[in-house]
Design an enzyme around this catalytic site. Structure first.
Site, PDB file in Angstrom:
ATOM      1  N   CYS A 120      -2.634   8.421   3.758  1.00 43.74           N
ATOM      2  CA  CYS A 120      -2.649   7.967   2.365  1.00 43.74           C
ATOM      3  C   CYS A 120      -4.024   8.119   1.740  1.00 43.74           C
ATOM      4  O   CYS A 120      -4.146   8.429   0.553  1.00 43.74           O
ATOM      5  CB  CYS A 120      -2.209   6.505   2.295  1.00 43.74           C
ATOM      6  SG  CYS A 120      -0.540   6.208   2.879  1.00 43.74           S
ATOM      7  N   GLU A 167       0.882  -1.178   0.000  1.00 50.16           N
ATOM      8  CA  GLU A 167       0.000   0.000   0.000  1.00 50.16           C
ATOM      9  C   GLU A 167       0.909   1.214   0.000  1.00 50.16           C
ATOM     10  O   GLU A 167       1.637   1.455   0.952  1.00 50.16           O
ATOM     11  CB  GLU A 167      -0.915  -0.019   1.231  1.00 50.16           C
ATOM     12  CG  GLU A 167      -2.058   0.984   1.121  1.00 50.16           C
ATOM     13  CD  GLU A 167      -1.760   2.290   1.824  1.00 50.16           C
ATOM     14  OE1 GLU A 167      -1.272   3.218   1.134  1.00 50.16           O
ATOM     15  OE2 GLU A 167      -2.008   2.396   3.032  1.00 50.16           O
TER      16      GLU A 167
END
Length: 454
Positions: free
Chosen positions: A262, A228
């Site tokens: 994020c 990720e």
């Protein structure tokens, strides 16, 4: 060389750590390998009981753990407290649902019986970032441990006390020695751990270069990975939207964790029919945010976690303005000590400006006026990232098009993007691959063994 934990609010050294040497690493990998031989054979009920115990430890130590996060990386205390609570949630989620996620999958064939059986694979290395010091780890650890794997954590060096705390939580909960251990190492030691035959897989949340390095090394060893790697999430607002709700969510989505997330909304595309109204309310809302000591009630904007992040964000803003973006907020005077920043909105940044193409890790929003949904989606998809996306609309057709055409791992409608133990989480494009959480997360590191009985 010693590693210091530094309070980003005042630049004072909190604690000094001695990194693990090669002998320490060997001892911990060996302990993980030994623990796995027994842990893999434990029942789901036993694993679930221990995860529930970990959740209770988290709740009992909630205040201390939250304050430690604030001291090491500067997030507002209320958000740190919520993070601890979320970690307890993910532990309980897998305690309650892990066995069902890993149930045998019956397949009809010519055989008397055929099914897919799920088995653990062994020690898994988790390379984790500093921005959510507990949550990023527990969203890996809970499913991995419930599946019968064991964990080795390489945490970011500015949150090593949080990393040690996590190991202690699992120990206090009653997990066997070696089931979850922290490696106090820098990135230069990661390759060695991945190369070790006893380590069977790796997962990383972090930057693109870090993900590429881990995936390359794991690929050489033919070991699975989940990555990720951040995002520049798009937030689209259409004429049918509830404007007040969209503005409130946009602000919350952009400045959560002082913008160091994020999945924070970063690029805002607003339809021309409601643009002026949205813009006015967005500006006023961002202006009203309280910046200050992250330990104080009501503070939404704390310091950024590191000087390098603060300096990089400042450079991105300045280069975007030089390229043609218009700043909408006047910048206040900030304390001299500490890595402080202030909210900003950059309007109409051209395509090549950092505000259009780079992930900006801080409370800086990029705002554009669009004429159609197709225009918004086309602009959103120009990014090399594809983690999350959001759209505010009450038109079914808008939703269908956004779900179909937005290049992202998720699309949230009339809410901000959020991670949830019940939903798969991950991205596409340079935001990475694989999925965490829900059933996908617990099956990320298992052997899906095919069984056929004649």
């Amino acid at each position: 060389m010693s590693v210091q934990s530094v309070n980003p609010a005042n630049e004072e050294v909190i604690e000094t750590f001695e990194p693990h040497n090669d002998v320490d690493i060997e001892h911990r990998v060996a302990a993980a390998d030994e623990a796995y031989t027994h842990w893999r054979l434990t029942s789901f009920d036993k694993r679930a009981d221990l995860l529930r115990a970990a959740a209770s430890v988290l709740e009992d130590r909630k205040e201390t753990l939250a304050r430690q996060m604030v001291m090491e990386m500067g997030k507002p205390l209320a958000q740190a407290t919520g993070e601890v609570e979320k970690c307890a949630w993910v532990c309980r989620h897998y305690a309650e649902n892990g066995e069902a996620y890993l149930a045998d999958e019956t397949i009809k064939t010519d055989a008397k019986s055929a099914y897919v059986h799920h088995l653990p694979i062994g020690p898994v290395l988790a390379v984790m970032p500093w921005n959510f010091p507990l949550w990023q780890v527990f969203r890996f650890a809970a499913p991995a441990l419930m599946a019968g794997n064991v964990g080795l954590l390489k945490h970011a060096s500015n949150v090593w006390r949080c990393a040690i705390n996590i190991e202690e939580i699992f120990h206090e909960a009653g997990f066997p020695q070696g089931c979850f251990q922290t490696l106090l190492i820098g990135s230069d030691k990661v390759s060695r751990v991945i190369e070790d035959d006893r380590v069977k897989a790796a997962t990383l949340t972090g930057s693109g270069p870090a993900g590429s390095a881990v995936a390359s090394k794991a690929g050489e060893q033919i070991k699975p990975t989940v990555l990720e790697l951040g995002g520049t999430d798009a937030f689209i607002v259409m004429p049918s939207a509830d404007i007040d709700a969209a503005v409130e969510t946009a602000i919350d989505g952009r400045v959560q964790n002082t913008g160091q997330s994020c999945i924070a909304a970063k690029r805002f595309f607003v339809h021309e029919g409601i643009y002026d109204s949205f813009r006015e309310k967005f500006v006023e809302g961002m202006k009203a945010l309280k910046t200050g000591d992250p330990m104080e009630d009501g503070v939404k904007i704390g310091p950024l976690a590191m000087k390098a992040i603060r300096d990089n964000l400042k450079d991105q803003v300045e280069r975007s303005i030089s390229a043609g973006a218009t700043p909408l907020l006047t910048q206040p005077e900030l304390p001299e000590r500490g890595w402080w920043t202030a909210p900003q909105i950059l309007e109409g940044a051209p395509d090549m400006a950092p505000a259009s193409r780079e992930e900006m890790f801080g409370p800086v929003a990029s705002l554009w006026k669009v004429s159609t949904l197709a225009d918004a989606i086309e602009r959103a998809n120009r990014s090399e990232f594809g983690l999350g996306s959001a759209i505010f609309t009450n038109e079914k057709a808008d939703i269908e098009v956004a779900v179909r055409d937005l290049e992202a791992g998720s699309t949230f409608v009339n809410s901000k993007v959020a991670s949830d133990p019940r939903l798969p989480f991950g991205g596409v494009k340079k935001s990475g691959y694989g999925r965490e959480l829900a059933g996908d997360g617990i099956r990320a590191f298992v052997n899906r063994k095919t069984v056929s009985i004649a």
